[in-house]
Design a protein around this motif. Structure first.
Motif, short mmCIF file in Angstrom:
data_model
loop_
_atom_site.label_atom_id
_atom_site.label_comp_id
_atom_site.label_asym_id
_atom_site.label_seq_id
_atom_site.Cartn_x
_atom_site.Cartn_y
_atom_site.Cartn_z
N ASN A 38 0.86 -1.19 0.00
CA ASN A 38 0.00 0.00 0.00
C ASN A 38 0.90 1.24 0.00
O ASN A 38 1.86 1.31 0.76
N TYR A 39 0.56 2.20 -0.83
CA TYR A 39 1.39 3.41 -0.87
C TYR A 39 0.51 4.66 -1.01
O TYR A 39 -0.64 4.59 -1.44
N LYS A 40 1.11 5.76 -0.61
CA LYS A 40 0.43 7.05 -0.73
C LYS A 40 1.41 8.04 -1.35
O LYS A 40 2.55 8.16 -0.92
N TYR A 41 0.92 8.72 -2.37
CA TYR A 41 1.76 9.69 -3.09
C TYR A 41 0.88 10.88 -3.49
O TYR A 41 -0.22 10.71 -4.01
N ASP A 53 -2.83 -1.67 -8.77
CA ASP A 53 -4.20 -1.28 -8.47
C ASP A 53 -4.16 0.12 -7.88
O ASP A 53 -3.09 0.69 -7.69
N LYS A 54 -5.33 0.66 -7.59
CA LYS A 54 -5.38 2.01 -7.06
C LYS A 54 -4.71 2.06 -5.68
O LYS A 54 -5.08 1.34 -4.76
#
Length: 207
Positions: free
Chosen positions: A30-33, A79-80
C-alpha cells in the motif's frame, strides 16, 4: 492507515508477516503519493539490506511492464494506491524479509519511499508424500487365491499322510506271512525228491 505527508513524497505500508503453506504468496504494497509523477516503478526486494530485487513493475499513463528475477516466480500488478506482488513455487530457502520500493521516474524530481518495516514471508516446508505402489490385482482376489491354495495344500498333505500310513501297514502284514512255508534243511537238497515229498527212513531195510 497511511498518514498525510508533504507534497512529492511517497509512503509505503506492508503487512508484517505472511505464512506460506501452499508455496504461493500475495504481498500487497500500500502506498500514498501526492505528487505529480506520471511514470512509476515498483519493485520487491529480499533481505535485510534489500540486496536482491525479486521482481518489478513499471507503468505510466499508457503502458505497464513487468519483469522477474530468474530465481523467483513473481508477477507484479497495479491497483489504485497499491501494488500487488504474486509469488508462486516458493521454497523454504526463500523465507526472508521482503521490502516494497516505489519510485517516481518521471517527471523530475526523482522520488522514492523511505524503507518500510518490510514483510517477513515464512515459507513452510512441503511434506514429501510417498505413494505406495498399488497392486494390479485386487486384494480380495489375492486373499481368495491364497485361501484356495492353502486348502488344497492341506488336503494333499492329508491324503499323502493317509496313503503313507496304509502302505506302511501293508508292509508289516507282508512281513508277517512271508516265512510261514516250512523249509528243508540244507543237506536234503539235490536228492531228486520234490520239495514237498516226505523224507523216507532207510534204517528199516538194513536188517
Amino acid at each position: 492507515f497511511l498518514p498525510s505527508l508533504p507534497e512529492n513524497k511517497i509512503l509505503v505500508a506492508q503487512h508484517p508477516l505472511l505464512i506460506v503453506a501452499n508455496q504461493t504468496a500475495t504481498l500487497v504494497c500500500n502506498y500514498k503519493y501526492n505528487g505529480t509523477g506520471k511514470e512509476f516503478r515498483a519493485s520487491l526486494h529480499k533481505g535485510t539490506d534489500s540486496s536482491v530485487e525479486v521482481c518489478f513493475i513499471s507503468w505510466n499513463t499508457t503502458k505497464i511492464s513487468s519483469n522477474s528475477n530468474k530465481e523467483f516466480n513473481c508477477q507484479g500488478d497495479r491497483d489504485k494506491d497499491k501494488v500487488i506482488f504474486n509469488l508462486w513455487n516458493m521454497n523454504a530457502n526463500q523465507t526472508d524479509i521482503y521490502f516494497c520500493k516505489i519510485e517516481v521516474m518521471y517527471p523530475p524530481p526523482y522520488v522514492y519511499n523511505e524503507k518500510s518495516n518490510g514483510t517477513v514471508i515464512h515459507v513452510k516446508e512441503t511434506p514429501i508424500q510417498i505413494q505406495e505402489p498399488q497392486s494390479a490385482i485386487p486384494l480380495w482376489i489375492l486373499a481368495t487365491v491364497t485361501g484356495i491354495l492353502a486348502f488344497y495344500s492341506t488336503l494333499i498333505t492329508a491324503v499323502f499322510i493317509n496313503y503313507w500310513q496304509k502302505s506302511k501297514k501293508n508292509v508289516y502284514h507282508q512281513s508277517d506271512y512271508m516265512n510261514m512255508t516250512p523249509r528243508h534243511p540244507p543237506y536234503q537238497k539235490n536228492k531228486g525228491y520234490p520239495s514237498y515229498a516226505p523224507t523216507r527212513d532207510y534204517t528199516a531195510y538194513r536188517s
